[in-house]
Structures are given as structure tokens and as C-alpha cells.
Scaffold this active site. Structure first.
Site, PDB file in Angstrom:
ATOM      1  N   GLU A 289       9.353  15.055   0.050  1.00 43.24           N
ATOM      2  CA  GLU A 289      10.496  15.617  -0.071  1.00 43.24           C
ATOM      3  C   GLU A 289      10.649  17.328   0.492  1.00 43.24           C
ATOM      4  OE1 GLU A 289      12.515  16.226  -4.135  1.00 43.24           O
ATOM      5  OE2 GLU A 289      10.727  17.650  -4.312  1.00 43.24           O
ATOM      6  N   HIS A 310      -7.651  -5.814  -0.405  1.00 41.84           N
ATOM      7  CA  HIS A 310      -7.519  -7.328  -1.005  1.00 41.84           C
ATOM      8  C   HIS A 310      -6.195  -8.020  -1.352  1.00 41.84           C
ATOM      9  CE1 HIS A 310     -11.659  -8.252  -1.527  1.00 41.84           C
ATOM     10  NE2 HIS A 310     -11.837  -6.694  -1.314  1.00 41.84           N
ATOM     11  N   LYS A 424      21.805  11.997  -8.872  1.00 43.45           N
ATOM     12  CA  LYS A 424      22.298  12.268 -10.505  1.00 43.45           C
ATOM     13  C   LYS A 424      24.272  12.622  -9.983  1.00 43.45           C
ATOM     14  CE  LYS A 424      18.580  15.004  -9.702  1.00 43.45           C
ATOM     15  NZ  LYS A 424      17.847  17.421 -10.236  1.00 43.45           N
TER      16      LYS A 424
END
Length: 447
Positions: A289, A310, A424
Site C-alpha cells: 500500500e 514443497h 469501493k
């Protein structure tokens, strides 16, 4: 007391010293910009001297509020998203027994989290667990209207009031919000909730050393004074007047920017201790951010080793050479487990008999570093003496300070997040939120 230690010997290869010294002027300029407060985002520098400015009164007030919840609750739900929950979650996961939810006797309330997602099944299951349990809420939101935490608080506030009554509920709800404005401030004042302030000059991802992180950590029974003490030690170690080569935050910031310019676009934070998984999640937000601006920035990723050797190990060893690793290495374990001998030795592990499990893990760590460096993956190493509140406090401030320096070296504003708002606006338009009629019409035309 020891401090965390940064080692970049396996990161820059030949000419490491020369590369680092050539990067010093930019790093030093970034440090001056931070401390003079004349750079981009300078209204969000409250974290810079936060550890050393926390007063005895503030700590005592947080501890008293934590006791208020401890005395009444067996479960406390911390409601928040992003920086409003990840810092506390990182510290609690690092310090807690891995199987804490299986323990029948708790010394402090179990701290759970809500408001960090919009998962209907998650919220249903949480509400179900809270039925007939003594629980309380810490609601963390500057505005009180951020969708995810506001939705969770609406649901859990109603449930709490239904279970214990409105008068008792107000003693079990603590709001951490703006000093004077916003929906949560208005509600807290109306209902008489105990409140703490989110400082205007501290962004969410830098807020773990404010009540945002300190209160949930204190409720869970951990020593916030040691956490702050560790952060103060690192604040001093990374101070404005510390020479560049002795300042670990500056060296880390400079090194990662040297690697970025050399084409290493992805930084993988590696831990060999599963307790640090959520610390990496906090780190990813802090750097992602802060630096992901203007089509620039290192992409922050993380892996848990040896588990992910793995799964992701093949790509890291032989994939595109655009990555580098920063390894979190814990020097001393809390417990000791020795490997027993076995008469039949069918698994062929008797050569390890008598050794500690951590010795095996440390050799896996060293072997992995050698293999990855040989495979063209630069490695930085941060050694943590042990996982305690004190050293986690050091690590938190180290990464915060380095993030500010690194962002300024990169040339972006490390303290804003304009890109977060895009989803948003689309979500509100799709849901038909009042005031978004034009956006609703426009977005429906795209569907």
C-alpha cells in the site's frame, strides 16, 4: 538487550560495498525528508516518533480498558480491516500458543477478528460461536462507515445487546476512532462507550503501536510495555543522525531499491517459523500500500518455509529471475523438542537422533539460502533473537522506518493509498447506494 540484525552479504554479490555506498546519498536524503517533514504525505508522519512519545498515562489507560474487557469477557472480537487488524493479528499469532483455541483454560480472553472480510459464512459461524458466551467488542474505524467493519459491528452489536442488554453492552464495547467526527464517534458519544483516538497523522498500516494494535494485544494478556520498549530501541537505532551503514532501516531500504533497479521486481518475505505467518501479512500491506503507486513499486509476496518449499520452491529456485528474498530467522526457540532414536529406523532418521527439531530447521534454512543464491535469488536475512514482545516491537518499527525511507527513494508518496478507493466506488454503485446514481448507471452500461 540484543537487537534484530540485518545481513545483506548474500543480496548484492560482487561489489556489494560499492553499490551500497553509491546508494547512500539517496537514502540519506530520504531520511532527511522524513525527519524534516517536507516530503509527500508529510501529514502522516505521526508514527515516526510514536514509540518514544507514548506516555505512562496512555499505557495505563489502555491497560485499564483491557482489564475492563478481561473482567467481563471470555471472548473479545476486534473489528477492523487492513491496518486496523493486521498489526494486532500479527503480534497475537506470533506470541500465542498455536492451538490456543483448543485450550480449555484461558488466562485472558480469546481475541477473534471480524470486519476484515464480507464472508457471510464467516460471520454466521462467528455469531454462532458467540451465542451464550460472554463476549465484548473493540470497534476500530476512523469513520465508522467503512463497509466491512461497519457491517460486522452492526451485526455483533445487536447480538451483544440482545444477549446481555443495552446497559451492560456499553461496558463491553470500546471504540477506537476519530477524535471528533465520523459515525463511530457520534455513536460512541451517544451510547457512552469507552473510546480511544486514532491519531490524524498516523495511517492505518502504521497504527499497530497506537491503541488500534495495543488494546487488542493487551486484552489477550501480552505485555504492551515491552512491545513499545522494543520499538523505542529500534527508533533510536534507526535515528536521524545514525550513520547510514549503521542504520539497518536505511541499509534495508537502499538494498531493496538497488535490487529493484536491477530488475528484481518481487520481494518474498520468508519465514522458517509458522508463528510469523501473519507478520508477513502485515508487512505485505505496509509495503504494497505504501509503494504501489504511479506504476512503480516492488511487489510484496510471502512464503512459509519449509512448507512452501514443497509448493512454491520450484518456482523460486528455477522460475523467472525477477525475485529476491528477505528471510526472517528466529535465533532462539521458546521450547525444546529432541528427536528420539528408533530401533527399526524405517524412516532412516536415526542420524538425527538426539538433535533438536530447530537444528534441523536451521540447516533447512541454510541449505535453502545456499540453493536459492546459487540459483540467482539474492537473499537478505533479518535475525530475530527470539519471538517476544520486545523483539516484535523492534521488528515493527524497523519495517515502518525502512518503508518510509524506501518509498521516498522510489519517488512515491508512501503514506497515501488512492488506488484503494476504486473498488469501493464500484461496489457502492452496484449495490445502489444513495448518492451513487450516476455511477450505478455508468457501471451497468459496462456489464
Amino acid at each position: 538487550m540484543e537487537t534484530i540484525n540485518l545481513n545483506i552479504e548474500k543480496a548484492l554479490g560482487k561489489g556489494a560495498k560499492e553499490q551500497l555506498l553509491s546508494a547512500a546519498p539517496k537514502a540519506e536524503d530520504a531520511i532527511k525528508t522524513l525527519h524534516k517533514g517536507n516530503g509527500k504525505g508529510n501529514d502522516f508522519l505521526g508514527w515516526l516518533h510514536l514509540p518514544s512519545s507514548i506516555s505512562e498515562t496512555e499505557l495505563s489507560d489502555i491497560e485499564a480498558a483491557a482489564k475492563q474487557l478481561k473482567d467481563r469477557c471470555e471472548i473479545v472480537v476486534a473489528i477492523g480491516i487492513g491496518g486496523s487488524y493486521l498489526g494486532a493479528k500479527a503480534v497475537l499469532e506470533a506470541l500465542s500458543n498455536t492451538f490456543i483455541q483448543m485450550q480449555t483454560k484461558q488466562k485472558a480472553p480469546l481475541v477473534l477478528f471480524a470486519g476484515q472480510n464480507i464472508g457471510e459464512d464467516y460471520l454466521y459461524e462467528l455469531q454462532h460461536i458467540l451465542q451464550n458466551r460472554q463476549f465484548g467488542l473493540i470497534n476500530i474505524s476512523k469513520s465508522g462507515t467503512t463497509t466491512e467493519p461497519a457491517l460486522a459491528f452492526r451485526l455483533l452489536k445487536k447480538q451483544l445487546e440482545d444477549q446481555v442488554g443495552k446497559n451492560e453492552a456499553k461496558n463491553r464495547i470500546i471504540a477506537i476512532t476519530d477524535a471528533s467526527k465520523g459515525a463511530l464517534r457520534k455513536l460512541a458519544d451517544k451510547e457512552g462507550y469507552k473510546t480511544f483516538i486514532i491519531p490524524d497523522n498516523v495511517g492505518g498500516r502504521f497504527s499497530v503501536l497506537t491503541p488500534v494494535g495495543l488494546l487488542p494485544i493487551a486484552v489477550a494478556g501480552y505485555d504492551i510495555r515491552q512491545l513499545v520498549k522494543g520499538a523505542v530501541a529500534m527508533e533510536n537505532k534507526c535515528g536521524e543522525n545514525v550513520p547510514f551503514t549503521e542504520n539497518p532501516a536505511a541499509v534495508y531500504a537502499a538494498t531493496r531499491n538497488i535490487l529493484y533497479k536491477a530488475g528484481k521486481k518481487i520481494e518474498i518475505l520468508v519465514n522458517f517459523n509458522p508463528k510469523l505467518h501473519f507478520f508477513a501479512e502485515w508487512w505485505k500491506q505496509l509495503y504494497g500500500e505504501s509503494e504501489g503507486k504511479d506504476h512503480l513499486g516492488i511487489y510484496p509476496a510471502s512464503v512459509d518455509f519449509t512448507t512452501d518449499l514443497h509448493s512454491m520452491g520450484q518456482w523460486i529456485q528455477d522460475g523467472e529471475r525477477t525475485i529476491f528474498e528477505t528471510v526472517l530467522s528466529v535465533k532462539k526457540m521458546k521450547y525444546k523438542v529432541e528427536i528420539p532414536a528408533d530401533e527399526e529406523n524405517l524412516d532412516g532418521l536415526n542420524f538425527l537422533a538426539g538433535k533438536r527439531v530447530d537444528e534441523v530447521n536451521k540447516m533447512a534454512e541454510l541449505g535453502t539460502q545456499i540453493a536459492h543464491v546459487d540459483g540467482g535469488v539474492p537473499n537478505l536475512k533479518i535475525e530475530i533473537p527470539e519471538i517476544t514482545e520486545y523483539y516484535l516491537g523492534q521488528l515493527i518499527y524497523f519495517f515502518e522506518k525502512a518503508c518510509g525511507i524506501s518509498g521516498y527513494i522510489l519517488g512515491v508518496n508512501p503514506f497515501d493509498q488512492p488506488g484503494v478507493e476504486a473498488y469501493k466506488k464500484n461496489m457502492f454503485a452496484l449495490l445502489g447506494k444513495p448518492g451513487y446514481e450516476a455511477e450505478t448507471k455508468a457501471i451497468k452500461a459496462k456489464l
